[in-house]
Write a protein that holds these residues in place. Structure first.
Motif, short mmCIF file in Angstrom:
data_model
loop_
_atom_site.label_atom_id
_atom_site.label_comp_id
_atom_site.label_asym_id
_atom_site.label_seq_id
_atom_site.Cartn_x
_atom_site.Cartn_y
_atom_site.Cartn_z
N THR A 184 -72.12 -35.23 -8.68
CA THR A 184 -73.37 -34.47 -8.58
C THR A 184 -74.50 -35.30 -7.97
O THR A 184 -75.29 -34.77 -7.18
N SER A 185 -74.56 -36.59 -8.30
CA SER A 185 -75.76 -37.37 -7.97
C SER A 185 -75.53 -38.65 -7.19
O SER A 185 -76.50 -39.26 -6.73
N LEU A 186 -74.29 -39.10 -7.07
CA LEU A 186 -74.07 -40.43 -6.50
C LEU A 186 -73.18 -40.47 -5.26
O LEU A 186 -73.35 -41.36 -4.41
N ILE A 187 -72.25 -39.56 -5.14
CA ILE A 187 -71.25 -39.70 -4.07
C ILE A 187 -71.93 -39.74 -2.70
O ILE A 187 -72.86 -38.98 -2.42
N ASN A 188 -71.45 -40.66 -1.86
CA ASN A 188 -72.04 -40.90 -0.54
C ASN A 188 -71.21 -40.19 0.52
O ASN A 188 -70.26 -40.74 1.07
N TRP A 189 -71.60 -38.95 0.81
CA TRP A 189 -70.83 -38.16 1.77
C TRP A 189 -70.96 -38.70 3.20
O TRP A 189 -70.07 -38.51 4.02
N HIS A 190 -72.06 -39.38 3.50
CA HIS A 190 -72.19 -39.97 4.84
C HIS A 190 -71.11 -41.03 5.06
O HIS A 190 -70.53 -41.14 6.14
N PHE A 191 -70.86 -41.82 4.01
CA PHE A 191 -69.81 -42.85 4.09
C PHE A 191 -68.44 -42.17 4.26
O PHE A 191 -67.64 -42.58 5.11
N ALA A 192 -68.19 -41.13 3.48
CA ALA A 192 -66.91 -40.42 3.59
C ALA A 192 -66.74 -39.81 4.97
O ALA A 192 -65.66 -39.86 5.57
N GLU A 193 -67.82 -39.22 5.50
CA GLU A 193 -67.76 -38.60 6.84
C GLU A 193 -67.46 -39.65 7.90
O GLU A 193 -66.67 -39.42 8.82
#
Ligand SMILES: [Fe+2]
Length: 202
Positions: A184-193
């Motif tokens: 909800t608050s921490l996952i770094n989707w830019h890193f995953a992308e």
């Protein structure tokens, strides 16, 4: 000699979700100890000439190198975990990764449920990962202790550390709450992308 990579944010940057108290132990003590142990184990061996990735690949599943593998993989896993979180993280991925999640899990909510289930059902210490598998589809995998999906030829996009040392000070035994907070608050989707784009280019 390996050195502890810099943390990509201040120790209090993930508060109130993960406190500076947790990151002080987790980064300064645990992650540093894996680096120190690895350097001691490979000193004056051929491994001292290799990259971290090569050490992991060459020691995986070989019982005589278990200690080197465990420490090398834990250095790699933790560096990847710090990048997997960001202040003001959470939300949803965009564009191609969002499309791939919908394609391979059915919906973003289904991805979330699968990821949470993997984190919760990893018995004891370990990790849950979103990866690009051999067939180029997205999968969720969980690994025990120091195990890392790169030794299976998979490309990690993002990970959560579910060793108790990652969450016990802030969440006690509530791994479900920690995992929900991560999503909800921490996952770094830019890193995953960015990892997804690199995986597609291979
Ligand atoms: Fe950890």
């Amino acid at each position: 000699m390996f050195t502890l990579p810099p943390l990509p944010y201040a120790k209090n940057a993930l508060e109130p979700h993960i406190t500076a108290h947790t990151l002080s132990f987790h980064y300064d003590k645990h992650h540093q100890t894996y680096v120190t142990n690895l350097n001691n184990l490979i000193a004056n061996t051929d491994f001292a000439m290799l990259s971290l990735d090569d050490i992991i690949q060459k020691t995986a599943k070989l019982s005589e190198y278990t200690a080197i593998f465990n420490n090398a993989a834990q250095v790699w896993n933790h560096t990847f975990y710090w990048e997997s979180m960001t202040p003001n993280g959470g939300g949803t991925p965009t564009n191609d990764l969002n499309d791939a999640i919908t394609r391979d899990f059915g919906s973003f909510d289904a991805f979330r449920d699968t990821f949470k289930q993997a984190a919760l059902t990893q018995f004891g210490s370990g990790w849950a990962w979103l990866v690009v598998a051999h067939d180029k589809t997205l999968k969720i995998v969980k690994t025990s202790n120091a195990e890392c999906p790169i030794t299976e030829g998979m490309t990690p996009l993002v990970t959560i550390d579910v060793w108790e040392h990652a969450y016990y000070l802030d969440f006690q035994n509530r791994r479900a709450d920690y995992t929900e907070t991560f999503l909800t608050s921490l996952i770094n989707w830019h890193f995953a992308e960015s990892n997804f784009e690199k995986a597609k280019a291979v």
